[in-house]
Design a protein around this motif. Structure first.
Motif, mmCIF file in Angstrom:
data_model
loop_
_atom_site.group_PDB
_atom_site.id
_atom_site.type_symbol
_atom_site.label_atom_id
_atom_site.label_comp_id
_atom_site.label_asym_id
_atom_site.label_seq_id
_atom_site.Cartn_x
_atom_site.Cartn_y
_atom_site.Cartn_z
ATOM 1 N N LEU A 121 -0.194 -25.957 18.293
ATOM 2 C CA LEU A 121 0.140 -26.594 19.559
ATOM 3 C C LEU A 121 -1.114 -26.715 20.415
ATOM 4 O O LEU A 121 -1.806 -25.719 20.657
ATOM 5 C CB LEU A 121 1.176 -25.753 20.327
ATOM 6 C CG LEU A 121 2.348 -25.164 19.538
ATOM 7 C CD1 LEU A 121 3.275 -24.414 20.481
ATOM 8 C CD2 LEU A 121 3.085 -26.241 18.766
ATOM 9 N N ILE A 122 -1.410 -27.912 20.871
ATOM 10 C CA ILE A 122 -2.521 -28.065 21.806
ATOM 11 C C ILE A 122 -1.999 -27.864 23.228
ATOM 12 O O ILE A 122 -0.881 -28.260 23.557
ATOM 13 C CB ILE A 122 -3.227 -29.427 21.648
ATOM 14 C CG1 ILE A 122 -2.262 -30.593 21.822
ATOM 15 C CG2 ILE A 122 -3.924 -29.510 20.300
ATOM 16 C CD1 ILE A 122 -2.960 -31.948 21.827
ATOM 17 N N GLU A 123 -2.815 -27.212 24.037
ATOM 18 C CA GLU A 123 -2.419 -26.841 25.403
ATOM 19 C C GLU A 123 -3.204 -27.644 26.433
ATOM 20 O O GLU A 123 -4.439 -27.719 26.360
ATOM 21 C CB GLU A 123 -2.662 -25.347 25.634
ATOM 22 C CG GLU A 123 -2.354 -24.908 27.057
ATOM 23 C CD GLU A 123 -2.706 -23.456 27.306
ATOM 24 O OE1 GLU A 123 -2.841 -23.078 28.488
ATOM 25 O OE2 GLU A 123 -2.856 -22.693 26.336
ATOM 26 N N ASN A 124 -2.499 -28.224 27.394
ATOM 27 C CA ASN A 124 -3.154 -28.915 28.507
ATOM 28 C C ASN A 124 -3.964 -27.909 29.312
ATOM 29 O O ASN A 124 -3.536 -26.787 29.547
ATOM 30 C CB ASN A 124 -2.135 -29.606 29.400
ATOM 31 C CG ASN A 124 -1.097 -28.661 29.975
ATOM 32 O OD1 ASN A 124 -0.383 -27.981 29.230
ATOM 33 N ND2 ASN A 124 -1.004 -28.596 31.296
ATOM 34 N N LEU A 125 -5.157 -28.353 29.765
ATOM 35 C CA LEU A 125 -6.081 -27.345 30.269
ATOM 36 C C LEU A 125 -6.912 -27.782 31.460
ATOM 37 O O LEU A 125 -7.182 -26.965 32.341
ATOM 38 C CB LEU A 125 -7.019 -26.938 29.117
ATOM 39 C CG LEU A 125 -8.081 -25.900 29.407
ATOM 40 C CD1 LEU A 125 -7.430 -24.561 29.747
ATOM 41 C CD2 LEU A 125 -9.013 -25.735 28.207
ATOM 42 N N THR A 126 -7.340 -29.008 31.547
ATOM 43 C CA THR A 126 -8.547 -29.340 32.281
ATOM 44 C C THR A 126 -8.436 -30.672 33.003
ATOM 45 O O THR A 126 -7.650 -31.526 32.603
ATOM 46 C CB THR A 126 -9.718 -29.399 31.281
ATOM 47 O OG1 THR A 126 -10.857 -29.989 31.903
ATOM 48 C CG2 THR A 126 -9.377 -30.273 30.094
ATOM 49 N N PRO A 127 -9.243 -30.878 34.046
ATOM 50 C CA PRO A 127 -9.288 -32.201 34.677
ATOM 51 C C PRO A 127 -10.262 -33.166 34.014
ATOM 52 O O PRO A 127 -10.722 -34.114 34.648
ATOM 53 C CB PRO A 127 -9.756 -31.870 36.107
ATOM 54 C CG PRO A 127 -10.611 -30.661 35.949
ATOM 55 C CD PRO A 127 -9.985 -29.864 34.840
ATOM 56 N N HIS A 128 -10.580 -32.960 32.756
ATOM 57 C CA HIS A 128 -11.483 -33.864 32.045
ATOM 58 C C HIS A 128 -11.021 -35.308 32.273
ATOM 59 O O HIS A 128 -9.867 -35.648 31.991
ATOM 60 C CB HIS A 128 -11.446 -33.548 30.546
ATOM 61 C CG HIS A 128 -12.562 -34.169 29.768
ATOM 62 N ND1 HIS A 128 -12.747 -35.538 29.672
ATOM 63 C CD2 HIS A 128 -13.579 -33.606 29.047
ATOM 64 C CE1 HIS A 128 -13.792 -35.793 28.935
ATOM 65 N NE2 HIS A 128 -14.321 -34.642 28.542
ATOM 66 N N PRO A 129 -11.877 -36.172 32.789
ATOM 67 C CA PRO A 129 -11.424 -37.525 33.149
ATOM 68 C C PRO A 129 -10.873 -38.329 31.970
ATOM 69 O O PRO A 129 -10.025 -39.201 32.172
ATOM 70 C CB PRO A 129 -12.686 -38.185 33.733
ATOM 71 C CG PRO A 129 -13.822 -37.344 33.272
ATOM 72 C CD PRO A 129 -13.303 -35.957 33.117
ATOM 73 N N ALA A 130 -11.331 -38.039 30.759
ATOM 74 C CA ALA A 130 -10.867 -38.793 29.598
ATOM 75 C C ALA A 130 -9.671 -38.160 28.908
ATOM 76 O O ALA A 130 -9.067 -38.785 28.038
ATOM 77 C CB ALA A 130 -12.010 -38.948 28.586
ATOM 78 N N LEU A 131 -9.308 -36.928 29.300
ATOM 79 C CA LEU A 131 -8.216 -36.256 28.608
ATOM 80 C C LEU A 131 -7.646 -35.136 29.483
ATOM 81 O O LEU A 131 -8.100 -34.001 29.448
ATOM 82 C CB LEU A 131 -8.702 -35.683 27.269
ATOM 83 C CG LEU A 131 -7.696 -34.922 26.403
ATOM 84 C CD1 LEU A 131 -6.388 -35.677 26.253
ATOM 85 C CD2 LEU A 131 -8.294 -34.640 25.033
ATOM 86 N N HIS A 132 -6.641 -35.515 30.284
ATOM 87 C CA HIS A 132 -5.989 -34.510 31.131
ATOM 88 C C HIS A 132 -4.548 -34.867 31.475
ATOM 89 O O HIS A 132 -3.755 -33.991 31.783
ATOM 90 C CB HIS A 132 -6.770 -34.316 32.439
ATOM 91 C CG HIS A 132 -6.677 -35.501 33.354
ATOM 92 N ND1 HIS A 132 -7.506 -36.593 33.239
ATOM 93 C CD2 HIS A 132 -5.836 -35.772 34.387
ATOM 94 C CE1 HIS A 132 -7.190 -37.483 34.159
ATOM 95 N NE2 HIS A 132 -6.169 -37.023 34.863
#
Length: 257
Positions: A121-132
């Motif tokens: 399972l991948i976990e949401n984590l970060t405000p990365h502009p390309a992936l959040h």
């Protein structure tokens, strides 16, 4: 841990020397283990960075090695799942090479789901502009249907977008196989971390309102696990036990509907 009367415990960042004790503990109490990458972790230096999407290629390779060791261990433990933080959470967020790092990393995770038979399972984590955003993660899971999703309420909330956790649930639905539940606010998180969830916490004070959020998420998601991810900083165990009962009751009622 037993104060929560747990059915599942997710173990994170334990050394190899603890693995037999973890297995014995779970067997003794009828608990299903789950693992959070990296477990085991045996480096000389404490874990300070986990960077699956670089931008340093050596860090990305190390992240893959840590995931594979975790998945291998999970297979031996008959663990419920393995959780992986994704993507790299450290600013600045260079665009160069980012998509290639993502593709290489996720493709390897895909292959390990089939090889080891353990849900990843991948976990949401970060405000990365390309992936959040929920849309970003939905696109990943559409392209990599072997993978699942761990919805971290606090990480979603700290993006500062109203209703963010609910939006993840609306778009990701059955891909959500686990939830990390705790409370926090933008102002309090740097000093208070992951706080015990209570009915008194209100949006007007910057908190998540878990009493409405959890039933809302469970209208579209049916995760196999709900992990109370409370930190030990100034945590009152009596309050934590009350919180566990409150959240468990909400989940039971939501699943009955």
């Amino acid at each position: 841990m037993l104060v929560y009367n747990p059915e599942v415990i997710e173990f994170y960042n334990y050394p190899s020397s603890m693995l037999d004790r973890i297995r014995d503990f779970c067997d003794s109490h009828g608990i299903r283990p789950a693992l959070h990458t990296p477990t085991p972790y045996d480096e000389d230096e404490p874990l300070r960075r986990f960077a699956p999407t670089g931008p340093d290629a050596a860090e990305a390779k190390k992240a893959l090695r840590l995931v594979e060791r975790t998945v291998e261990t999970a297979a031996r433990f008959n663990a419920l799942h393995v959780v992986v933080h994704f993507p790299s959470p450290y600013p600045p967020y260079p665009e160069e090479g980012f998509q290639e790092f993502c593709s290489d990393f996720l493709g390897q995770l895909d292959s390990w789901v089939g090889e080891y038979g353990v849900p990843i399972l991948i976990e949401n984590l970060t405000p990365h502009p390309a992936l959040h955003s929920p849309q970003h993660y939905r696109d990943i899971l559409l392209s990599h249907p072997a993978l699942g999703f761990c919805l971290d309420f606090g990480h979603a909330h700290l993006l500062g977008e109203p209703g963010a956790p609910e939006k993840y649930a609306e778009l990701l639905g059955e891909s959500i196989q686990s939830m990390h539940i705790y409370n926090t606010s933008v102002e309090r998180n740097p000093t208070s971390g992951h706080e015990v969830g209570t009915p008194e916490q209100k949006a007007a004070d910057g908190f998540l309102e878990l009493g409405t959020l959890i039933p809302a998420v469970l209208r579209t998601a049916r995760p196999a696990a709900a992990i109370l991810e409370y930190s030990g900083r100034s945590m009152d165990l009596v309050e934590a036990e009350k919180s566990a009962r409150w959240i468990r009751n909400m989940i039971v009622k939501a699943r009955e509907n």
